[in-house]
Write a protein that holds these residues in place. Structure first.
Motif, PDB file in Angstrom:
ATOM      1  N   GLY A  84      -0.649 -74.118 -48.988  1.00 23.56           N
ATOM      2  CA  GLY A  84       0.691 -74.236 -49.312  1.00 23.56           C
ATOM      3  C   GLY A  84       1.045 -74.714 -50.683  1.00 23.56           C
ATOM      4  N   PHE A  85      -0.031 -74.942 -51.667  1.00 30.24           N
ATOM      5  CA  PHE A  85       0.167 -75.244 -53.030  1.00 30.24           C
ATOM      6  C   PHE A  85       1.064 -74.665 -53.477  1.00 30.24           C
ATOM      7  CE2 PHE A  85      -0.706 -74.872 -57.343  1.00 30.24           C
ATOM      8  CZ  PHE A  85      -0.677 -76.041 -57.713  1.00 30.24           C
ATOM      9  N   SER A  86       2.053 -75.501 -54.262  1.00 32.42           N
ATOM     10  CA  SER A  86       3.239 -74.792 -55.053  1.00 32.42           C
ATOM     11  C   SER A  86       3.160 -75.355 -56.529  1.00 32.42           C
ATOM     12  CB  SER A  86       4.456 -75.179 -54.378  1.00 32.42           C
ATOM     13  OG  SER A  86       4.762 -76.555 -54.372  1.00 32.42           O
ATOM     14  N   LEU A  87       3.771 -74.558 -57.347  1.00 35.38           N
ATOM     15  CA  LEU A  87       3.829 -74.880 -58.931  1.00 35.38           C
ATOM     16  C   LEU A  87       5.347 -75.053 -59.478  1.00 35.38           C
ATOM     17  CD1 LEU A  87       1.288 -73.264 -61.520  1.00 35.38           C
ATOM     18  CD2 LEU A  87       3.848 -73.461 -62.078  1.00 35.38           C
ATOM     19  N   HIS A  88       5.494 -75.760 -60.203  1.00 35.95           N
ATOM     20  CA  HIS A  88       7.019 -76.083 -60.318  1.00 35.95           C
ATOM     21  C   HIS A  88       7.395 -75.754 -61.846  1.00 35.95           C
ATOM     22  CE1 HIS A  88      10.911 -77.817 -60.056  1.00 35.95           C
ATOM     23  NE2 HIS A  88      10.770 -78.428 -61.064  1.00 35.95           N
ATOM     24  N   ILE A  89       8.027 -74.577 -61.921  1.00 35.99           N
ATOM     25  CA  ILE A  89       8.996 -74.195 -63.126  1.00 35.99           C
ATOM     26  C   ILE A  89      10.123 -75.051 -63.318  1.00 35.99           C
ATOM     27  CG2 ILE A  89       9.343 -72.400 -64.457  1.00 35.99           C
ATOM     28  CD1 ILE A  89       7.642 -70.620 -62.541  1.00 35.99           C
ATOM     29  N   PRO A  90      10.170 -75.944 -64.508  1.00 33.25           N
ATOM     30  CA  PRO A  90      11.289 -76.692 -64.897  1.00 33.25           C
ATOM     31  C   PRO A  90      12.516 -75.876 -64.863  1.00 33.25           C
ATOM     32  CG  PRO A  90       9.613 -77.531 -65.845  1.00 33.25           C
ATOM     33  CD  PRO A  90       9.174 -76.249 -65.213  1.00 33.25           C
ATOM     34  N   TYR A  91      12.409 -74.825 -65.493  1.00 28.37           N
ATOM     35  CA  TYR A  91      13.762 -74.040 -65.863  1.00 28.37           C
ATOM     36  C   TYR A  91      13.439 -72.649 -66.280  1.00 28.37           C
ATOM     37  CZ  TYR A  91      18.053 -72.135 -67.999  1.00 28.37           C
ATOM     38  OH  TYR A  91      19.108 -71.326 -68.335  1.00 28.37           O
ATOM     39  N   LEU A  92      13.875 -71.604 -65.508  1.00 28.61           N
ATOM     40  CA  LEU A  92      13.827 -70.248 -65.795  1.00 28.61           C
ATOM     41  C   LEU A  92      15.183 -69.591 -65.953  1.00 28.61           C
ATOM     42  CD1 LEU A  92      11.415 -68.395 -66.520  1.00 28.61           C
ATOM     43  CD2 LEU A  92      11.409 -67.597 -64.133  1.00 28.61           C
ATOM     44  N   PRO A  93      15.557 -68.932 -66.950  1.00 28.25           N
ATOM     45  CA  PRO A  93      17.132 -68.380 -66.818  1.00 28.25           C
ATOM     46  C   PRO A  93      17.222 -67.258 -65.759  1.00 28.25           C
ATOM     47  CG  PRO A  93      16.081 -68.449 -69.067  1.00 28.25           C
ATOM     48  CD  PRO A  93      15.209 -68.820 -68.216  1.00 28.25           C
ATOM     49  N   GLU A  94      18.447 -67.011 -65.319  1.00 35.66           N
ATOM     50  CA  GLU A  94      18.732 -66.445 -64.527  1.00 35.66           C
ATOM     51  C   GLU A  94      18.371 -64.883 -64.842  1.00 35.66           C
ATOM     52  OE1 GLU A  94      22.484 -64.579 -61.596  1.00 35.66           O
ATOM     53  OE2 GLU A  94      22.754 -66.182 -63.094  1.00 35.66           O
ATOM     54  N   GLY A  95      17.713 -64.063 -64.100  1.00 37.16           N
ATOM     55  CA  GLY A  95      17.347 -62.581 -64.155  1.00 37.16           C
ATOM     56  C   GLY A  95      16.302 -62.312 -63.373  1.00 37.16           C
ATOM     57  N   ASN A  96      15.782 -61.155 -63.645  1.00 35.68           N
ATOM     58  CA  ASN A  96      14.826 -60.355 -62.875  1.00 35.68           C
ATOM     59  C   ASN A  96      13.301 -60.688 -63.492  1.00 35.68           C
ATOM     60  OD1 ASN A  96      16.480 -59.422 -60.725  1.00 35.68           O
ATOM     61  ND2 ASN A  96      16.995 -57.879 -61.955  1.00 35.68           N
ATOM     62  N   TYR A  97      12.558 -61.094 -62.613  1.00 32.51           N
ATOM     63  CA  TYR A  97      11.265 -61.265 -63.205  1.00 32.51           C
ATOM     64  C   TYR A  97      10.000 -60.763 -62.481  1.00 32.51           C
ATOM     65  CZ  TYR A  97      13.630 -64.707 -66.122  1.00 32.51           C
ATOM     66  OH  TYR A  97      14.425 -65.343 -67.021  1.00 32.51           O
ATOM     67  N   SER A  98       8.897 -60.569 -63.029  1.00 30.98           N
ATOM     68  CA  SER A  98       7.600 -60.234 -62.222  1.00 30.98           C
ATOM     69  C   SER A  98       6.506 -61.434 -62.427  1.00 30.98           C
ATOM     70  CB  SER A  98       6.959 -58.944 -62.996  1.00 30.98           C
ATOM     71  OG  SER A  98       7.919 -58.031 -62.540  1.00 30.98           O
ATOM     72  N   PHE A  99       6.103 -61.853 -61.328  1.00 29.49           N
ATOM     73  CA  PHE A  99       5.168 -63.074 -61.331  1.00 29.49           C
ATOM     74  C   PHE A  99       3.667 -62.424 -61.129  1.00 29.49           C
ATOM     75  CE2 PHE A  99       9.247 -64.600 -60.052  1.00 29.49           C
ATOM     76  CZ  PHE A  99       9.361 -65.719 -61.119  1.00 29.49           C
ATOM     77  N   VAL A 100       2.514 -62.746 -61.828  1.00 26.24           N
ATOM     78  CA  VAL A 100       1.358 -62.583 -61.543  1.00 26.24           C
ATOM     79  C   VAL A 100       0.445 -63.726 -61.368  1.00 26.24           C
ATOM     80  CG1 VAL A 100      -0.558 -60.987 -62.282  1.00 26.24           C
ATOM     81  CG2 VAL A 100       1.633 -60.090 -62.735  1.00 26.24           C
ATOM     82  N   ALA A 101      -0.280 -63.643 -60.454  1.00 21.47           N
ATOM     83  CA  ALA A 101      -1.007 -64.787 -60.247  1.00 21.47           C
ATOM     84  C   ALA A 101      -2.476 -64.565 -59.952  1.00 21.47           C
ATOM     85  CB  ALA A 101      -0.666 -65.688 -58.960  1.00 21.47           C
ATOM     86  N   TRP A 102      -3.557 -65.153 -60.619  1.00 21.31           N
ATOM     87  CA  TRP A 102      -5.021 -65.146 -60.462  1.00 21.31           C
ATOM     88  C   TRP A 102      -5.499 -66.465 -59.943  1.00 21.31           C
ATOM     89  CZ3 TRP A 102      -7.468 -60.678 -59.868  1.00 21.31           C
ATOM     90  CH2 TRP A 102      -7.014 -59.430 -60.552  1.00 21.31           C
ATOM     91  N   ALA A 103      -5.814 -66.756 -58.907  1.00 25.53           N
ATOM     92  CA  ALA A 103      -6.660 -67.753 -58.388  1.00 25.53           C
ATOM     93  C   ALA A 103      -8.117 -67.656 -58.132  1.00 25.53           C
ATOM     94  CB  ALA A 103      -5.933 -68.471 -57.332  1.00 25.53           C
TER      95      ALA A 103
END
Length: 334
Positions: A84-103
């Motif tokens: 359940g690890f989570s990463l915090h992003i302090p600020y991201l403007p409103e909008g549509n985004y794509s997130f890609v993760a490699w672990a």
């Protein structure tokens, strides 16, 4: 002088307004109610249980805007054991985004190889984010154990306020253990008499772990030994050959093939479609709910036992064991 006082009062008023807005949107001192939290979850496995903390030690996250252009990149290490690890992003403007993760795992002992994941340029396209299997000097052979690699993608709308999103991960590495057993009691098998390989095409993965392009790779064992039963007598099986290989994602469309060569007599004794063969195990277990590809993606460890006649260079087709399941292949064309 009065103008300066009016300017001073205006500056004070502006500062107070900004402070009030800040306190309204982010009340807690640790700013836990600000920005965006990205949670990582790995339940796409045989148990449907979150195993993210057991598989990954490092997480890399790329954020792309609505035009699929890179706007942010984050890199966190030392997350082993944190389901359940989570990463915090302090600020991201409103909008549509794509997130890609490699672990991936980074803390295993010994010579473990990692996929090559180049960093896209600022404002670079999402298509530039790939993962490629490292090779030896011939550009095709891979024979080292691999650190585990997980991939996850998510398209979402970011509200600009406190929000939590979850990225579900999929494992893209596999471990295969091949065991050769003699058909006849008292027959000895030697590891140096056999060559194992897997011929694959999925050595280069796109940002979503799909096949980027046909990229040929030959997997060789990182471990191959003869195992002797110290208690065996002349009437019992006394030896077996064991080989272990790591591969990239096993994909039905790529048709990887398992090959076993009898080096002593210079003849091929096995050549089969590995993805199809491994999917046979899912019959009666998850066939109704999982496709062949989903089963291969969920199951990341395979143990296969083949019974062979070393003198004749043939193998027994009636009993093959895969992950504890006995498969009857008398009427199956390999």
């Amino acid at each position: 002088m009065k103008r300066r006082n009016r300017n001073s009062r205006f500056c004070l008023w502006l500062c107070a307004l900004l402070l009030a807005c800040t306190m309204q949107s982010c009340i807690k001192e640790d700013r836990s109610d600000c920005g965006l939290d990205i949670r990582f979850r790995y339940t796409y496995n045989m148990l449907d249980a979150d195993a993210f903390g057991r598989e990954a030690d490092r997480v890399r996250l790329w954020v792309f805007d609505a035009d699929n252009r890179l706007v942010a990149h984050y890199d966190e290490s030392g997350v082993r054991g944190t389901d359940g690890f989570s990463l915090h992003i302090p600020y991201l403007p409103e909008g549509n985004y794509s997130f890609v993760a490699w672990a991936c795992s980074t803390d295993k002992e010994g010579e473990f190889a990692d996929f090559e994941i180049p960093q896209p340029a600022d404002n670079g396209p999402k298509e530039a984010l790939t993962a490629r299997l490292p090779r030896e000097e011939d550009g095709r052979t891979h024979r080292y154990p691999l650190n585990s690699l997980l991939n996850g993608t998510l398209d979402a709308h970011v509200s600009g306020e406190q929000q939590t999103l979850t990225i579900d991960m999929m494992k893209c590495t596999n471990t295969l253990r091949v065991i050769l057993m003699p058909i006849q009691a008292g027959e000895a098998l030697q590891a140096e008499d056999f060559a194992f390989s897997i011929e694959g095409k999925a050595g280069w993965l796109a940002h979503n772990a799909e096949l980027l392009q046909e990229d040929l790779v030959t997997y060789r064992p990182y471990y191959q030994e003869t195992s002797i039963d110290p208690s065996a007598t002349g009437e019992a099986v006394e030896s077996a050959v064991v080989a272990e290989l790591n591969t990239s994602r096993l994909m039905v469309e790529a048709e990887p093939r398992l090959l076993i060569h009898d080096t002593k007599n210079d003849r091929e004794i096995m050549n089969l479609n590995l993805a199809w063969f491994l999917s046979l195990q899912a019959i009666g277990e998850h066939r109704a709910e999982w496709s062949d590809q989903e089963y291969l993606d969920r199951q990341d460890e395979f143990a296969m036992t083949f019974f062979i006649d070393a003198d004749q260079g043939t193998w027994m087709q009636t009993h093959i064991v895969v992950n504890g399941w006995v498969l009857s292949l008398e009427d199956v064309e390999l």
